[in-house]
Structures are given as structure tokens and as C-alpha cells.
Design an enzyme around this catalytic site. Structure first.
Site, PDB file in Angstrom:
ATOM      1  N   TYR A 146      11.203  18.296 -16.012  1.00 13.17           N
ATOM      2  CA  TYR A 146      12.438  18.772 -16.627  1.00 13.17           C
ATOM      3  C   TYR A 146      13.646  18.578 -15.729  1.00 13.17           C
ATOM      4  O   TYR A 146      14.765  18.432 -16.208  1.00 13.17           O
ATOM      5  CB  TYR A 146      12.325  20.266 -16.964  1.00 13.17           C
ATOM      6  N   LYS A 195      -3.411  18.250 -13.947  1.00 10.83           N
ATOM      7  CA  LYS A 195      -4.001  16.952 -14.298  1.00 10.83           C
ATOM      8  C   LYS A 195      -4.339  16.266 -12.971  1.00 10.83           C
ATOM      9  O   LYS A 195      -3.839  15.175 -12.648  1.00 10.83           O
ATOM     10  CB  LYS A 195      -2.989  16.146 -15.142  1.00 10.83           C
ATOM     11  N   ASP A 227      -5.852  18.627 -20.533  1.00 16.42           N
ATOM     12  CA  ASP A 227      -6.394  18.181 -21.828  1.00 16.42           C
ATOM     13  C   ASP A 227      -7.541  19.086 -22.266  1.00 16.42           C
ATOM     14  O   ASP A 227      -7.652  19.471 -23.430  1.00 16.42           O
ATOM     15  CB  ASP A 227      -6.796  16.695 -21.795  1.00 16.42           C
ATOM     16  N   ASP A 251       5.061  24.151 -21.365  1.00 19.37           N
ATOM     17  CA  ASP A 251       5.833  24.029 -22.606  1.00 19.37           C
ATOM     18  C   ASP A 251       4.886  23.739 -23.770  1.00 19.37           C
ATOM     19  O   ASP A 251       4.926  24.390 -24.812  1.00 19.37           O
ATOM     20  CB  ASP A 251       6.865  22.902 -22.462  1.00 19.37           C
ATOM     21  N   ASP A 255       3.234  26.538 -26.880  1.00 17.41           N
ATOM     22  CA  ASP A 255       3.363  26.382 -28.337  1.00 17.41           C
ATOM     23  C   ASP A 255       1.989  26.444 -28.998  1.00 17.41           C
ATOM     24  O   ASP A 255       1.811  27.068 -30.045  1.00 17.41           O
ATOM     25  CB  ASP A 255       4.015  25.032 -28.693  1.00 17.41           C
TER      26      ASP A 255
HETATM   27  C1  IPM Z   1      10.930  26.169 -24.719  1.00 21.44           C
HETATM   28  C2  IPM Z   1      11.708  25.089 -25.412  1.00 21.44           C
HETATM   29  C3  IPM Z   1      12.628  24.439 -24.399  1.00 21.44           C
HETATM   30  C4  IPM Z   1      11.735  23.844 -23.315  1.00 21.44           C
HETATM   31  C5  IPM Z   1      13.547  23.373 -25.008  1.00 21.44           C
HETATM   32  C6  IPM Z   1      14.399  23.964 -26.110  1.00 21.44           C
HETATM   33  C7  IPM Z   1      14.400  22.709 -23.969  1.00 21.44           C
HETATM   34  O1  IPM Z   1      10.844  24.182 -26.014  1.00 21.44           O
HETATM   35  O2  IPM Z   1      11.566  27.112 -24.195  1.00 21.44           O
HETATM   36  O3  IPM Z   1       9.709  26.081 -24.701  1.00 21.44           O
HETATM   37  O4  IPM Z   1      11.210  22.751 -23.470  1.00 21.44           O
HETATM   38  O5  IPM Z   1      11.571  24.508 -22.293  1.00 21.44           O
HETATM   39 MG    MG Z   2       8.804  24.734 -25.910  1.00 21.34          MG
END
Ligand code: IPM
Ligand code: MG
Length: 361
Positions: A146, A195, A227, A251, A255
Site C-alpha cells: 500500500y 507467503k 492461500d 485486506d 473481507d
Molecule cells: C479497507 C478498504 C481500504 C483498504 C480501501 C478503501 C483503500 O478496502 O479498509 O479494507 O484497502 O485498506
Molecule cells: Mg478492504
């Protein structure tokens, strides 16, 4: 106690969910004798529209002057919003990355919990979900891909893009310490995800995590390749307590972890630095498609406010009162649309905020 809080309503459903969290905090203040002082700042698309950039220096200074930041969500529809015609460093997300870096918020805590009352919404087979799960992703937030050097060049007529993944041992050590510290207060297990079969940054990650682990003999450490971790999260999420990982892996895995709970509208998060300061926000996005309709689920933001009371203000009783109120409201059968199932009472965003206030004891 006087609490100085900077709020970032942001974009999409952000303003409506932050309004509910403020309402609940005010109720907590009333019941427990605290005074909340809020200052709102702009970030993301709202700031682009008003100031021409996703985060101003003035907004950063205001955030720094508070004891904690409570955020809704930022960003819009990436295919249709004019914000995404701007160069990358002017888009809404750039504001979020900048505030993380400026405030040195290197530790991102993302709990993923299967709520008993919402177990039916879990997309996993019952034989898996019936074991329940309660895990926490500790994601490094200010390093790695990032924030590494990036550029796009053309060489001999061929376009080439470069992103760099860098970690120093200090960056790894400080997040590992946070991971082990929190594991000690939970079920005492850290799964460090990397990884290391391919990446040098991961091999260093593994070494430094092992060095840190020596100081935590009561915590079990295991290493897992990213993975495999993605697979294990749907195969048996109950095996995890704390997942410790770098920025990009965190990240993606967070999710996935939130999806398997079946109720992303319920999940809070905290981004912390080395002091008591933190930024608290729901794990979900700005949901521009349902913004302004009073149907968003404010619970993740309200639970983020509870995390804020716990981590930045050491107000555990008060944080408990919010978490218990949320459980009581669910037990009483109230649901916003995203977690609705037959036989329950459907409520809007604002009403959900009011109900949670009613249950603050
Ligand atoms: C998160 C989001 C952010 C990230 C984006 C919006 C830049 O996906 O907070 O997980 O990737 O960190
Ligand atoms: Mg995210």
C-alpha cells in the site's frame, strides 16, 4: 469524563450511520455521566466536492487534536462516480490512506464474529457454522504494498507498472507485539499468515514474529500460508483466534472473514497507533446504492463506538453496555434489511439507533 471525538461521516451511508453512533454515545454519556464533544471533518468524496481534495491538512490537524476518531465510510460507485475519473491520489480512498499514515495507525483490528441470533445468515454449511467462531484479524496498516514506491512506465513501447512490497523488522515487530498482546486477552493463539514460500518480505515476517513469540510463552503460535488461510476460513473458521498478517493479505482475508459471518453490517474495526489514540469504523463500505434511504444497518458503526470507548478511553463498562444493548435488540427480534429473516421486525437505520439507545442500561 470529557471525551473529545472527531467524526468523519464521509460518503454514502456514512452520515446516517455515524448519526446513530453519536446518538448511542450520547445516551451512554447520559447514563454513565460523561460528556461527548464531537467535531466533524470531511474526508473522501465529501471533501473532494467541498475542498477539491480527499483530505485537507486542516482536517488532519483536527483529527490529531482529538482523543479518537469515529468514522462512517468513504467512497462512491467506482464505475459511475465522477470521483473515480480523478487521478488516484485525488480519489476518496487516498484520504483514508493518508489519515492512516499521518496518524501512524499501523494496527488494524477486525473482529469477525458469528452472532448466535444471526447464525441463519451464515453462508457456511451448518455442520461448520454450528461450532461458532470468534476471530480477530490483526492487519498491518501502514506498510507493505500500500505504501511502497509505485510507478507506471513505458519501456520500448510496452507499458509496465511497478508496486513495491517493503517491510522493515521494526514494522513487523510492532504489529506482532500488538497481535500477541491481544491474543493474551483472548484464547491465546496467534496464526501468523504470510507467503514465505515465495516472498522475502514474508520470510522476514516469519522470523521477526518468532522472535516476538519468545516473550509470550503462554500464547501458541502457528504459521500459515495466505492461500491456505483463505481456504481454512471457509473450511473451519473456529480454528482461529488472532490472525496476524501484513497489509494486503489482511485486506483480502478480512473481507472473506466478514462474509462468512453472514452479517458484514455488524462488524466493527479499530485502527490504532502506539498511544491510546485510534480510528474506529465499520468494516463495511459506503453502500452508495442505499444511501439516504434510512435502510442501512448502523450496528457496525455503533459497535465501533463501543470499541472506541474500550480502547481509547478505557471505559469498559460503557462499552459492555453498548454491546449488550445490541444483543438485546437482536434478541427482541429487530432487524435491519440486510440481516432480516422471516418472523422478525424490520426496522430502519434511525429506528435501530433509537432501539439500541433504549436498551443502554
Ligand atoms: C479497507 C478498504 C481500504 C483498504 C480501501 C478503501 C483503500 O478496502 O479498509 O479494507 O484497502 O485498506
Ligand atoms: Mg478492504
Amino acid at each position: 469524563m470529557e471525551l473529545k471525538i472527531t467524526c468523519i461521516p464521509g460518503d454514502g451511508i456514512g452520515p446516517e450511520i455515524v448519526a446513530q453512533a453519536k446518538k448511542v454515545l450520547d445516551k451512554v454519556g447520559e447514563v454513565y455521566g460523561h460528556r461527548m464533544h464531537y467535531t466533524d471533518i470531511l474526508m473522501g468524496g465529501a471533501s473532494i466536492d467541498a475542498c477539491g481534495e480527499p483530505l485537507t491538512q486542516e482536517a488532519i490537524d483536527t483529527a490529531k487534536a482529538a482523543q479518537a476518531v469515529l468514522m462512517g465510510s468513504i467512497g462512491g460507485n467506482t464505475s459511475t462516480s465522477p470521483w473515480y475519473k480523478l487521478p488516484p491520489e485525488k480519489r476518496p480512498e487516498a484520504g483514508l490512506l493518508r489519515i492512516r499514515k499521518e496518524l501512524n495507525l499501523f494496527a488494524n483490528l477486525r473482529p469477525a464474529v458469528l452472532y448466535e441470533q444471526l447464525a441463519a445468515a451464515c453462508p457456511l454449511k451448518e455442520e461448520i457454522s454450528s461450532k461458532g467462531f470468534d476471530l480477530l484479524i490483526m492487519r498491518e496498516l501502514t506498510g507493505g504494498l500500500y505504501f511502497g514506491e509505485r510507478k507506471t512506465v513505458t519501456e520500448n513501447g510496452v507499458r509496465k507498472a511497478i508496486d513495491t512490497l517493503t517491510y522493515t523488522e521494526e514494522e513487523i515487530r510492532r504489529i506482532a507485539i500488538k497481535g500477541f498482546d491481544i491474543a493474551q486477552k483472548r484464547r491465546k493463539k496467534v496464526t501468523s499468515v504470510d507467503k514465505a514460500n515465495v516472498l522475502d518480505s514474508s520470510r522476514l515476517w516469519r522470523k521477526v514474529v518468532e522472535e516476538v513469540a519468545v516473550n509470550y510463552p503462554d500464547v501458541t503460535l502457528e504459521h500459515m500460508l495466505v492461500d491456505n488461510c483463505a481456504m481454512q476460513l471457509v473450511r473451519d473458521p473456529s480454528q482461529f483466534d488472532v490472525i496476524l498478517t501484513e497489509n494486503m493479505f489482511g485486506d483480502i482475508l478480512s473481507d472473506e472473514a466478514s462474509m462468512v459471518t453472514g452479517s458484514i453490517g455488524m462488524l466493527s474495526s479499530a485502527s490504532l497507533n502506539d498511544t491510546k489514540f485510534g480510528l474506529y469504523e465499520p468494516s463495511h463500505g459506503s453502500a452508495p446504492d442505499i444511501a439516504g434511504q434510512d435502510i442501512a444497518n448502523p450496528i457496525a458503526t455503533i459497535l465501533s463506538a463501543a470499541m472506541m470507548l474500550r480502547f481509547s478511553f478505557d471505559l469498559d463498562k460503557e462499552a459492555d453496555s453498548i454491546e449488550n444493548a445490541v444483543k438485546s435488540v437482536l434478541k427482541a427480534g429487530y432487524r435491519t434489511g440486510d440481516i432480516y429473516s422471516e418472523g422478525m421486525v424490520k426496522t430502519g437505520c434511525n429506528q435501530m439507533g433509537d432501539l439500541i439507545c433504549d436498551y443502554i442500561k
